[in-house]
Scaffold this active site. Structure first.
Site, PDB file in Angstrom:
ATOM      1  N   ASP A   1      -8.561  -5.360  -0.459  1.00 15.25           N
ATOM      2  CA  ASP A   1      -8.374  -5.397  -1.513  1.00 15.25           C
ATOM      3  C   ASP A   1      -8.264  -6.643  -1.502  1.00 15.25           C
ATOM      4  O   ASP A   1      -9.020  -7.546  -2.577  1.00 15.25           O
ATOM      5  CB  ASP A   1      -8.209  -4.070  -2.275  1.00 15.25           C
ATOM      6  CG  ASP A   1      -8.988  -3.476  -2.399  1.00 15.25           C
ATOM      7  OD1 ASP A   1     -10.138  -4.133  -2.387  1.00 15.25           O
ATOM      8  OD2 ASP A   1      -8.331  -2.507  -2.906  1.00 15.25           O
TER       9      ASP A   1
ATOM     10  N   HIS B   1       0.634  -1.439   0.431  1.00 13.06           N
ATOM     11  CA  HIS B   1      -0.417  -0.176   0.026  1.00 13.06           C
ATOM     12  C   HIS B   1       0.863   1.265  -0.190  1.00 13.06           C
ATOM     13  O   HIS B   1       1.546   1.362   0.607  1.00 13.06           O
ATOM     14  CB  HIS B   1      -1.051  -0.063   1.473  1.00 13.06           C
ATOM     15  CG  HIS B   1      -2.310   0.555   1.192  1.00 13.06           C
ATOM     16  ND1 HIS B   1      -1.703   2.435   1.218  1.00 13.06           N
ATOM     17  CD2 HIS B   1      -3.271   0.435   0.344  1.00 13.06           C
ATOM     18  CE1 HIS B   1      -2.997   3.237   1.658  1.00 13.06           C
ATOM     19  NE2 HIS B   1      -3.800   2.196   0.772  1.00 13.06           N
TER      20      HIS B   1
HETATM   21  N1  ACO Z   1       4.016  -7.302  -5.122  1.00  9.97           N
HETATM   22  C1  ACO Z   1       5.692  -7.323  -5.211  1.00  9.97           C
HETATM   23  N2  ACO Z   1       6.882  -6.589  -5.129  1.00  9.97           N
HETATM   24  C2  ACO Z   1       6.052  -5.542  -5.194  1.00  9.97           C
HETATM   25  C3  ACO Z   1       4.771  -4.799  -4.805  1.00  9.97           C
HETATM   26  C4  ACO Z   1       4.021  -6.355  -4.593  1.00  9.97           C
HETATM   27  N3  ACO Z   1       2.065  -6.346  -4.270  1.00  9.97           N
HETATM   28  N4  ACO Z   1       4.137  -3.799  -4.456  1.00  9.97           N
HETATM   29  C5  ACO Z   1       5.149  -3.318  -4.006  1.00  9.97           C
HETATM   30  N5  ACO Z   1       6.112  -4.123  -5.072  1.00  9.97           N
HETATM   31  C6  ACO Z   1       7.478  -4.400  -4.446  1.00  9.97           C
HETATM   32  C7  ACO Z   1       8.251  -3.161  -5.645  1.00  9.97           C
HETATM   33  O1  ACO Z   1       8.618  -3.588  -6.036  1.00  9.97           O
HETATM   34  C8  ACO Z   1       9.314  -1.863  -4.977  1.00  9.97           C
HETATM   35  O2  ACO Z   1      10.508  -3.257  -4.483  1.00  9.97           O
HETATM   36  P1  ACO Z   1      12.132  -2.295  -4.443  1.00  9.97           P
HETATM   37  O3  ACO Z   1      12.088  -1.067  -3.383  1.00  9.97           O
HETATM   38  O4  ACO Z   1      12.641  -3.822  -4.936  1.00  9.97           O
HETATM   39  O5  ACO Z   1      11.917  -1.997  -6.128  1.00  9.97           O
HETATM   40  C9  ACO Z   1       9.125  -1.836  -3.373  1.00  9.97           C
HETATM   41  O6  ACO Z   1       8.169  -3.236  -3.133  1.00  9.97           O
HETATM   42  C10 ACO Z   1       7.629  -0.619  -3.086  1.00  9.97           C
HETATM   43  O7  ACO Z   1       6.932  -0.942  -4.355  1.00  9.97           O
HETATM   44  P2  ACO Z   1       6.676   0.651  -4.248  1.00  9.97           P
HETATM   45  O8  ACO Z   1       5.792   0.223  -5.766  1.00  9.97           O
HETATM   46  O9  ACO Z   1       7.602   1.099  -4.774  1.00  9.97           O
HETATM   47  O10 ACO Z   1       5.315   1.264  -3.525  1.00  9.97           O
HETATM   48  P3  ACO Z   1       4.372   1.872  -3.970  1.00  9.97           P
HETATM   49  O11 ACO Z   1       3.218   2.813  -2.365  1.00  9.97           O
HETATM   50  O12 ACO Z   1       4.496   3.359  -4.909  1.00  9.97           O
HETATM   51  O13 ACO Z   1       2.727   0.484  -4.443  1.00  9.97           O
HETATM   52  C11 ACO Z   1       1.426  -0.322  -4.899  1.00  9.97           C
HETATM   53  C12 ACO Z   1       1.975   0.683  -3.620  1.00  9.97           C
HETATM   54  C13 ACO Z   1       0.572   0.154  -6.034  1.00  9.97           C
HETATM   55  C14 ACO Z   1      -0.256  -0.352  -4.141  1.00  9.97           C
HETATM   56  C15 ACO Z   1       2.006  -1.319  -5.056  1.00  9.97           C
HETATM   57  O14 ACO Z   1       2.443  -1.821  -3.261  1.00  9.97           O
HETATM   58  C16 ACO Z   1       1.080  -2.256  -5.663  1.00  9.97           C
HETATM   59  O15 ACO Z   1       1.390  -2.233  -7.268  1.00  9.97           O
HETATM   60  N6  ACO Z   1       0.104  -2.690  -4.753  1.00  9.97           N
HETATM   61  C17 ACO Z   1      -0.345  -4.456  -5.487  1.00  9.97           C
HETATM   62  C18 ACO Z   1      -1.666  -3.498  -6.134  1.00  9.97           C
HETATM   63  C19 ACO Z   1      -2.845  -3.787  -4.781  1.00  9.97           C
HETATM   64  O16 ACO Z   1      -2.971  -4.160  -4.283  1.00  9.97           O
HETATM   65  N7  ACO Z   1      -3.155  -2.074  -4.792  1.00  9.97           N
HETATM   66  C20 ACO Z   1      -4.688  -1.732  -4.329  1.00  9.97           C
HETATM   67  C21 ACO Z   1      -3.618  -0.551  -3.004  1.00  9.97           C
HETATM   68  S1  ACO Z   1      -5.094  -0.241  -1.948  1.00  9.97           S
HETATM   69  C22 ACO Z   1      -6.335   0.643  -2.380  1.00  9.97           C
HETATM   70  O17 ACO Z   1      -6.236   0.880  -3.641  1.00  9.97           O
HETATM   71  C23 ACO Z   1      -7.894   0.223  -1.676  1.00  9.97           C
END
Ligand code: ACO
Length: 431
Positions: free
Chosen positions: A366, A308
């Site tokens: 979610d 998140h």
């Molecule tokens: N699976 C695998 N790796 C992940 C995931 C994931 N779901 N989420 C983040 N990471 C990793 C990234 O690759 C990154 O790794 P690194 O530091 O080695 O490069 C690190 O964790 C940080 O990730 P970011 O993308 O920078 O985190 P950000 O805060 O921008 O993204 C997000 C948050 C978009 C929710 C992300 O975690 C994601 O895509 N999750 C899956 C989609 C999801 O469940 N979205 C719902 C959000 S809740 C809502 O809207 C109610």
């Protein structure tokens, strides 16, 4: 007490300026940079706004490190335990919990605005039978503005309130109609003897051929999910609604823009993506392979429903919904469906894996909401629509707050231009 300020000095040209620090009731101080360009000739750079406050708001407070979520000061845990969706809607819109008579009046207003115009129903026929319900929602909600010219003066607070009531009341009707169109069944009219969630289940699952009574467990689960999804501060779709509304666009168009933003899998589309992912994984024996894919930087696969932007320790909504998820699965789900066992195992494995632990990637709300909706018999492509019904309350509350804010002006972010410098046009013959 003297204003708190921060002095900023540009080593390049020796210019300096004092920037005001603004304190909210809670949360970190915020630096007011509105004079920065005027005083120093520079803009700020904060891609995707991870560190920028875009407005004053008194609706929702989040502390992502502590896992705190409060609507109008009330902890989400208390609202989830003791309230219902319409009471929460009133709280978000008006700022205070309603008295009993205020609540009854609000409930009546919403109940008696649930029908949509008969002519609006024919819009659905224009969509292909397999149109995604979110696509239908974007179009039909946007078109509502064409039906309500009597109350579209956005500078009139009473008109804004009427539009808010209409949207909250009609969203379940439009959502259920999108679903019925998708599965080729006749639309069901709303039933005024049922509460908000019961009525929605009726419009989704009843047919004209036989009586239907919503299951109380389903009603309870839906009420809870709607409360948890009702608002979430300045997320992508709320910010979209505010930015659209800042141009003084009509509220139905603004909410349609919010629905479009919510649809993406990184936001509200995640609940549908979770179920699609579980179907793709297919079997517990495949979990290790998919965990490896999620960790592989050369693979675009992400574990949907994990991580998140704001919550970096736990998502308080996920903690609340997790219990209900297990209850619903126990009582309503087909215990032979391997999907639910797969979800349980995936949750366990990811919570123990170093990659997810180090990056603080916990199951978000979610991960569970999609699983619950599936157990209630709702199809995958309707999950984000369910989210949209609940979030309509937040969108509308933010739009109303923005419209009554004296600081409100059209939103206009800046950019760092990285294109070509000035150059002369070259005719075809010389290119
Ligand atoms: N699976 C695998 N790796 C992940 C995931 C994931 N779901 N989420 C983040 N990471 C990793 C990234 O690759 C990154 O790794 P690194 O530091 O080695 O490069 C690190 O964790 C940080 O990730 P970011 O993308 O920078 O985190 P950000 O805060 O921008 O993204 C997000 C948050 C978009 C929710 C992300 O975690 C994601 O895509 N999750 C899956 C989609 C999801 O469940 N979205 C719902 C959000 S809740 C809502 O809207 C109610």
């Amino acid at each position: 007490m003297a204003d708190k300020t921060l002095t900023l000095k540009n080593n390049g040209n020796g210019k300096s300026t004092e920037l005001r620090l603004i304190s909210g009731t809670e949360g970190p101080d915020v630096m007011d940079i509105s004079s920065l360009y005027r005083e120093m000739g520079i803009f700020t750079y904060d891609p995707v706004f991870v560190a920028t406050a875009s407005c004053h708001s008194s609706i929702t407070y989040i502390d992502g490190d502590e896992g705190i979520l409060r609507y109008r000061g009330y902890p989400i845990e208390q609202l989830a335990r003791s309230s219902n969706f319409l009471e929460v809607a009133y709280l978000l819109l008006y700022g205070e919990l309603p008295s009993e008579s205020q609540f009854n009046e609000f409930q009546e207003i919403i109940r008696y605005h649930t029908m949509i115009k008969e002519t609006l129903k024919s819009f659905f026929d224009g969509f292909h039978y397999d149109a995604h319900p979110m696509g239908i929602m974007v179009g039909v909600v946007g078109s509502l503005s064409a039906f309500y010219h009597d109350s579209l003066d956005i500078h009139n607070p009473r008109h804004r309130e009427i539009s808010a009531h209409r949207m909250i009341a009609k969203m379940p009707t439009i959502a259920a109609a999108s679903y019925k169109h998708n599965i080729g069944e006749p639309f069901m009219y709303p039933r005024n003897d049922l509460d908000y969630c019961g009525n929605f289940l009726h419009m989704m699952f009843a047919t004209p051929c036989e009586d239907y009574e919503p299951d109380p467990i389903a009603v309870k689960a839906m009420n809870l999910l709607f409360i948890l999804h009702a608002d979430h501060e300045q997320n992508a779709s709320n910010s979209t609604v505010r930015l659209s509304g800042s141009s003084q666009a009509n509220p139905f168009a603004c909410i349609a823009a919010g629905i479009a933003s919510l649809w993406g899998p990184a936001h509200g589309g995640a609940n549908e993506a979770v179920l699609n992912m579980l179907q793709e994984i297919g079997d517990v024996s495949q979990i290790d392979k998919y965990i490896a894919k999620a960790k592989d930087k050369d693979d675009s696969f992400r574990l949907m429903g994990f991580g998140h932007r704001v919550y970096k320790n736990f998502d308080p909504r996920a903690t609340i919904i997790r219990e209900v998820c297990h209850e619903v699965l126990e009582k309503l789900a087909d215990s032979n469906n391997p999907m639910f066992e797969l979800a349980r195992r995936l949750e366990e494995v990811a919570l123990e894996d170093d990659y997810f632990v180090e990056r603080k990637l916990y199951p978000n709300v979610d991960f569970y909401s999609g699983i619950i909706y599936r157990a209630l018999g709702i199809r995958n492509n309707m999950f984000t629509v369910m989210f949209a019904i609940a979030r309509t309350v937040g969108w509308v509350a933010h739009w109303m707050e923005m419209m009554s804010d004296p600081e409100q002006r059209i939103g206009r972010p800046r950019q760092i231009y990285t294109g070509a410098g000035e150059r002369d046009y070259v005719p075809f013959s010389k290119r």
